[in-house]
Design a protein around this motif. Structure first.
Motif, PDB file in Angstrom:
ATOM      1  N   GLY A   1       0.947  -1.272   0.001  1.00 51.66           N
ATOM      2  CA  GLY A   1      -0.107  -0.116   0.181  1.00 51.66           C
ATOM      3  C   GLY A   1       0.894   1.081   0.078  1.00 51.66           C
ATOM      4  N   LEU A   2       0.770   2.077   1.037  1.00 53.38           N
ATOM      5  CA  LEU A   2       1.434   3.194   1.230  1.00 53.38           C
ATOM      6  C   LEU A   2       2.917   3.016   2.069  1.00 53.38           C
ATOM      7  CD1 LEU A   2      -1.147   6.039   1.484  1.00 53.38           C
ATOM      8  CD2 LEU A   2       0.150   5.446  -0.673  1.00 53.38           C
ATOM      9  N   HIS A   3       2.667   1.754   2.666  1.00 57.30           N
ATOM     10  CA  HIS A   3       3.940   1.580   3.601  1.00 57.30           C
ATOM     11  C   HIS A   3       5.115   0.975   3.172  1.00 57.30           C
ATOM     12  CE1 HIS A   3       5.822   0.674   7.489  1.00 57.30           C
ATOM     13  NE2 HIS A   3       4.457   1.179   8.185  1.00 57.30           N
ATOM     14  N   PRO A   4       6.316   1.699   3.065  1.00 56.28           N
ATOM     15  CA  PRO A   4       7.616   1.011   2.552  1.00 56.28           C
ATOM     16  C   PRO A   4       8.060   0.003   3.303  1.00 56.28           C
ATOM     17  CG  PRO A   4       7.745   3.526   2.795  1.00 56.28           C
ATOM     18  CD  PRO A   4       6.413   3.056   3.631  1.00 56.28           C
ATOM     19  N   ILE A   5       8.498  -1.109   2.754  1.00 53.38           N
ATOM     20  CA  ILE A   5       9.069  -2.397   3.332  1.00 53.38           C
ATOM     21  C   ILE A   5      10.170  -2.715   2.556  1.00 53.38           C
ATOM     22  CG2 ILE A   5       6.751  -3.092   4.190  1.00 53.38           C
ATOM     23  CD1 ILE A   5       7.040  -5.365   2.227  1.00 53.38           C
TER      24      ILE A   5
ATOM     25  N   HIS B   1      17.384 -10.773  14.034  1.00 56.43           N
ATOM     26  CA  HIS B   1      17.542  -9.523  13.469  1.00 56.43           C
ATOM     27  C   HIS B   1      17.678  -8.639  15.094  1.00 56.43           C
ATOM     28  CE1 HIS B   1      16.650  -5.215  12.300  1.00 56.43           C
ATOM     29  NE2 HIS B   1      17.529  -5.609  11.272  1.00 56.43           N
ATOM     30  N   TYR B   2      18.769  -7.504  14.695  1.00 50.63           N
ATOM     31  CA  TYR B   2      18.897  -6.852  16.109  1.00 50.63           C
ATOM     32  C   TYR B   2      17.835  -6.327  16.950  1.00 50.63           C
ATOM     33  CZ  TYR B   2      18.323  -2.191  13.772  1.00 50.63           C
ATOM     34  OH  TYR B   2      17.806  -1.091  13.358  1.00 50.63           O
ATOM     35  N   THR B   3      16.690  -6.159  15.967  1.00 48.05           N
ATOM     36  CA  THR B   3      15.049  -5.847  16.908  1.00 48.05           C
ATOM     37  C   THR B   3      14.609  -6.967  17.383  1.00 48.05           C
ATOM     38  OG1 THR B   3      14.026  -6.203  14.663  1.00 48.05           O
ATOM     39  CG2 THR B   3      14.820  -4.104  15.206  1.00 48.05           C
ATOM     40  N   VAL B   4      15.082  -8.039  17.074  1.00 51.16           N
ATOM     41  CA  VAL B   4      14.468  -9.392  17.639  1.00 51.16           C
ATOM     42  C   VAL B   4      15.465  -9.762  18.805  1.00 51.16           C
ATOM     43  CG1 VAL B   4      13.631 -11.684  17.449  1.00 51.16           C
ATOM     44  CG2 VAL B   4      13.825 -10.150  15.381  1.00 51.16           C
ATOM     45  N   ASN B   5      15.298  -8.906  19.845  1.00 53.28           N
ATOM     46  CA  ASN B   5      16.228  -9.018  21.013  1.00 53.28           C
ATOM     47  C   ASN B   5      15.835  -9.765  22.376  1.00 53.28           C
ATOM     48  OD1 ASN B   5      14.053  -7.040  21.941  1.00 53.28           O
ATOM     49  ND2 ASN B   5      15.310  -5.356  22.038  1.00 53.28           N
TER      50      ASN B   5
ATOM     51  N   LYS C   1       7.700 -11.282  -7.226  1.00 50.48           N
ATOM     52  CA  LYS C   1       7.703 -12.004  -8.291  1.00 50.48           C
ATOM     53  C   LYS C   1       9.089 -11.933  -9.112  1.00 50.48           C
ATOM     54  CE  LYS C   1       4.891 -12.465 -12.670  1.00 50.48           C
ATOM     55  NZ  LYS C   1       3.829 -12.011 -13.466  1.00 50.48           N
ATOM     56  N   ILE C   2       9.636 -10.824  -9.154  1.00 52.68           N
ATOM     57  CA  ILE C   2      10.995 -10.418  -9.884  1.00 52.68           C
ATOM     58  C   ILE C   2      12.015 -11.299  -9.475  1.00 52.68           C
ATOM     59  CG2 ILE C   2      12.615  -8.739 -10.362  1.00 52.68           C
ATOM     60  CD1 ILE C   2      10.720  -6.775 -10.816  1.00 52.68           C
ATOM     61  N   ILE C   3      11.790 -11.347  -8.105  1.00 51.66           N
ATOM     62  CA  ILE C   3      13.136 -12.200  -7.342  1.00 51.66           C
ATOM     63  C   ILE C   3      13.080 -13.527  -7.718  1.00 51.66           C
ATOM     64  CG2 ILE C   3      13.914 -12.806  -4.914  1.00 51.66           C
ATOM     65  CD1 ILE C   3      13.131 -10.231  -3.990  1.00 51.66           C
ATOM     66  N   GLN C   4      11.787 -14.047  -7.692  1.00 50.08           N
ATOM     67  CA  GLN C   4      11.669 -15.573  -7.847  1.00 50.08           C
ATOM     68  C   GLN C   4      11.417 -16.025  -9.296  1.00 50.08           C
ATOM     69  OE1 GLN C   4       7.699 -15.736  -6.043  1.00 50.08           O
ATOM     70  NE2 GLN C   4       8.492 -16.185  -4.080  1.00 50.08           N
ATOM     71  N   LYS C   5      11.162 -15.012 -10.132  1.00 48.28           N
ATOM     72  CA  LYS C   5      10.977 -15.643 -11.361  1.00 48.28           C
ATOM     73  C   LYS C   5      12.160 -14.860 -12.513  1.00 48.28           C
ATOM     74  CE  LYS C   5       7.253 -17.615 -10.461  1.00 48.28           C
ATOM     75  NZ  LYS C   5       6.876 -19.039 -10.456  1.00 48.28           N
ATOM     76  N   LYS C   6      12.446 -13.621 -12.459  1.00 48.59           N
ATOM     77  CA  LYS C   6      13.402 -13.093 -13.019  1.00 48.59           C
ATOM     78  C   LYS C   6      14.898 -13.348 -12.642  1.00 48.59           C
ATOM     79  CE  LYS C   6      14.378  -8.600 -15.290  1.00 48.59           C
ATOM     80  NZ  LYS C   6      14.264  -9.035 -16.714  1.00 48.59           N
ATOM     81  N   PHE C   7      14.954 -13.423 -11.141  1.00 46.98           N
ATOM     82  CA  PHE C   7      16.343 -13.513 -10.814  1.00 46.98           C
ATOM     83  C   PHE C   7      16.900 -14.656 -10.344  1.00 46.98           C
ATOM     84  CE2 PHE C   7      15.675  -8.710  -9.239  1.00 46.98           C
ATOM     85  CZ  PHE C   7      16.134  -8.151 -10.527  1.00 46.98           C
ATOM     86  N   ASN C   8      15.747 -15.642 -10.308  1.00 47.21           N
ATOM     87  CA  ASN C   8      15.947 -17.202  -9.856  1.00 47.21           C
ATOM     88  C   ASN C   8      16.221 -17.344  -8.377  1.00 47.21           C
ATOM     89  OD1 ASN C   8      15.107 -18.185 -12.435  1.00 47.21           O
ATOM     90  ND2 ASN C   8      17.277 -17.892 -13.219  1.00 47.21           N
ATOM     91  N   GLY C   9      15.599 -16.356  -7.410  1.00 46.13           N
ATOM     92  CA  GLY C   9      15.960 -16.203  -6.249  1.00 46.13           C
ATOM     93  C   GLY C   9      14.945 -16.716  -5.112  1.00 46.13           C
ATOM     94  N   VAL C  10      15.134 -16.525  -3.859  1.00 51.69           N
ATOM     95  CA  VAL C  10      14.046 -16.785  -2.993  1.00 51.69           C
ATOM     96  C   VAL C  10      13.830 -15.259  -2.352  1.00 51.69           C
ATOM     97  CG1 VAL C  10      14.318 -19.148  -2.544  1.00 51.69           C
ATOM     98  CG2 VAL C  10      15.736 -17.369  -1.124  1.00 51.69           C
ATOM     99  N   ALA C  11      12.668 -14.832  -1.912  1.00 50.22           N
ATOM    100  CA  ALA C  11      12.124 -13.768  -1.423  1.00 50.22           C
ATOM    101  C   ALA C  11      11.893 -13.937   0.251  1.00 50.22           C
ATOM    102  CB  ALA C  11      11.009 -13.170  -2.279  1.00 50.22           C
ATOM    103  N   ILE C  12      12.719 -12.816   0.776  1.00 45.05           N
ATOM    104  CA  ILE C  12      12.421 -13.111   2.331  1.00 45.05           C
ATOM    105  C   ILE C  12      11.898 -11.744   2.770  1.00 45.05           C
ATOM    106  CG2 ILE C  12      13.569 -13.501   4.672  1.00 45.05           C
ATOM    107  CD1 ILE C  12      13.717 -15.963   2.872  1.00 45.05           C
ATOM    108  N   ILE C  13      10.982 -11.508   3.513  1.00 50.65           N
ATOM    109  CA  ILE C  13      10.760 -10.240   4.132  1.00 50.65           C
ATOM    110  C   ILE C  13      11.815 -10.056   5.358  1.00 50.65           C
ATOM    111  CG2 ILE C  13       8.872 -11.179   5.641  1.00 50.65           C
ATOM    112  CD1 ILE C  13       7.272  -8.450   5.378  1.00 50.65           C
ATOM    113  N   ALA C  14      12.224  -8.607   5.248  1.00 54.67           N
ATOM    114  CA  ALA C  14      13.360  -8.165   6.145  1.00 54.67           C
ATOM    115  C   ALA C  14      12.704  -7.639   7.294  1.00 54.67           C
ATOM    116  CB  ALA C  14      14.079  -7.171   5.374  1.00 54.67           C
ATOM    117  N   HIS C  15      13.337  -7.905   8.606  1.00 50.03           N
ATOM    118  CA  HIS C  15      12.895  -7.298   9.937  1.00 50.03           C
ATOM    119  C   HIS C  15      11.580  -6.827  10.144  1.00 50.03           C
ATOM    120  CE1 HIS C  15      13.546  -3.791   7.337  1.00 50.03           C
ATOM    121  NE2 HIS C  15      14.805  -3.852   7.231  1.00 50.03           N
TER     122      HIS C  15
END
Length: 299
Positions: free
Chosen positions: A74-78, A233-237, A192-206
């Protein structure tokens, strides 16, 4: 990096880190890091540095390619981490569409000036060579009226520049919010780009950075086919926070990843990572297994 032999979230000078690629490898080696991924923001230049890659071989360090992609729900950067990505394909895409640190800082400077003007204040970035987010934080702290405005909005905003970014500039409910919809791609597109175009795996950060909208964001990225969650992650303290994220990942059959989000040597000197739950080496190994399965399935 302070308490783990595995670190899957590290930044260099190629984006907003302090150390050059070779300095980073040397530094990580001294801290006994064996498994890692460099995940600079919207750039993959570390993996084009032959000297740095040769050093990893010398020290018998193992890595998977990586990048931290800026996008939005939506409007929330991640941010979404891409692992095992095709560096050449990623570079072609990012050179054209990536939100580099320079672009991001320019956006924050331009729009924060408008925000403060609307509030009746004038902020200047002239002569400031450090991060605009730090400039904004210092400006608010130096002005009693602004401190009062933002304390009343959310007391956490006055804790650090990190809170100014995550709960202010990136928060649609804050007076500091910068609408980046026209700059950042959607999370669905990046996954989709990570998985299909770059042949990688996608992980949501922090995910904990997303505070009171974390649950909503997790639900949406899982529905969109995310491969995993950054549970360390450092936030997972605390163990409780770690257990929650690990259990969420297991419940949804997702990969588990983790990283210090290292940017500066001072991150360690200030003991930012001292309360981090150590990152198990198995996280690296399972990501490698997942990437190998992807290759086999595409043959």
């Amino acid at each position: 990096m302070i308490n783990s032999s595995c670190d899957m979230h590290i930044h260099t000078i190629c984006s907003d880190g302090e150390l050059t690629p070779t300095e980073l490898v040397e530094f990580a080696h001294k801290l006994n890091v064996k498994y890692f991924s460099i995940t600079d923001h919207d750039v993959v230049d570390f993996y084009l540095d032959k000297k740095a890659l040769e050093l990893t071989q010398k020290y018998k360090m193992k890595y998977v390619t990586g990048c931290e992609f800026v996008c939005r729900v939506g409007l929330h950067p991640i941010e979404i981490l891409g692992y095992g990505i095709d560096v050449d394909e990623a570079k072609k895409y990012l050179d054209k569409h990536g939100i580099t640190e320079e672009k991001m800082q320019a956006i924050r400077i331009k729009y924060s000036k408008k925000i403060f003007k609307k509030l009746g204040f004038k902020i200047s970035f002239e002569g400031k060579t450090y991060d605009p987010v730090d400039v904004i934080y210092e400006y608010i702290l130096s002005n009693p009226e602004l401190k009062n405005i933002f304390y009343n909005e959310n007391p956490n905003l006055l804790i650090s520049s990190s809170f100014i970014l995550r709960q202010g500039l990136n928060n649609p409910k804050s007076k500091l919010f910068i609408n980046t919809k026209k700059f950042y791609p959607s999370y669905k597109k990046i996954i989709k780009i990570i998985q299909k175009k770059f042949n990688g795996v996608a992980i949501i950060a922090h995910p904990l950075h997303y505070a009171n909208v974390m649950e909503e964001i997790l639900q949406k990225v899982v529905k969109a086919g995310i491969d995993g969650i950054e549970c360390y992650h450092y936030t997972v303290n605390t163990k409780e926070k770690n257990d929650y994220l690990v259990n969420y990942a297991k419940k949804n059959n997702l990969l588990i990843s983790g990283g210090s989000d290292f940017h500066h040597v001072s991150d360690i000197e200030k003991m930012r990572e001292s309360n981090m739950i150590p990152i198990p080496e198995i996280t690296f190994k399972k990501i490698k297994i997942a990437l190998n399965k992807n290759k086999i399935n595409k043959i």
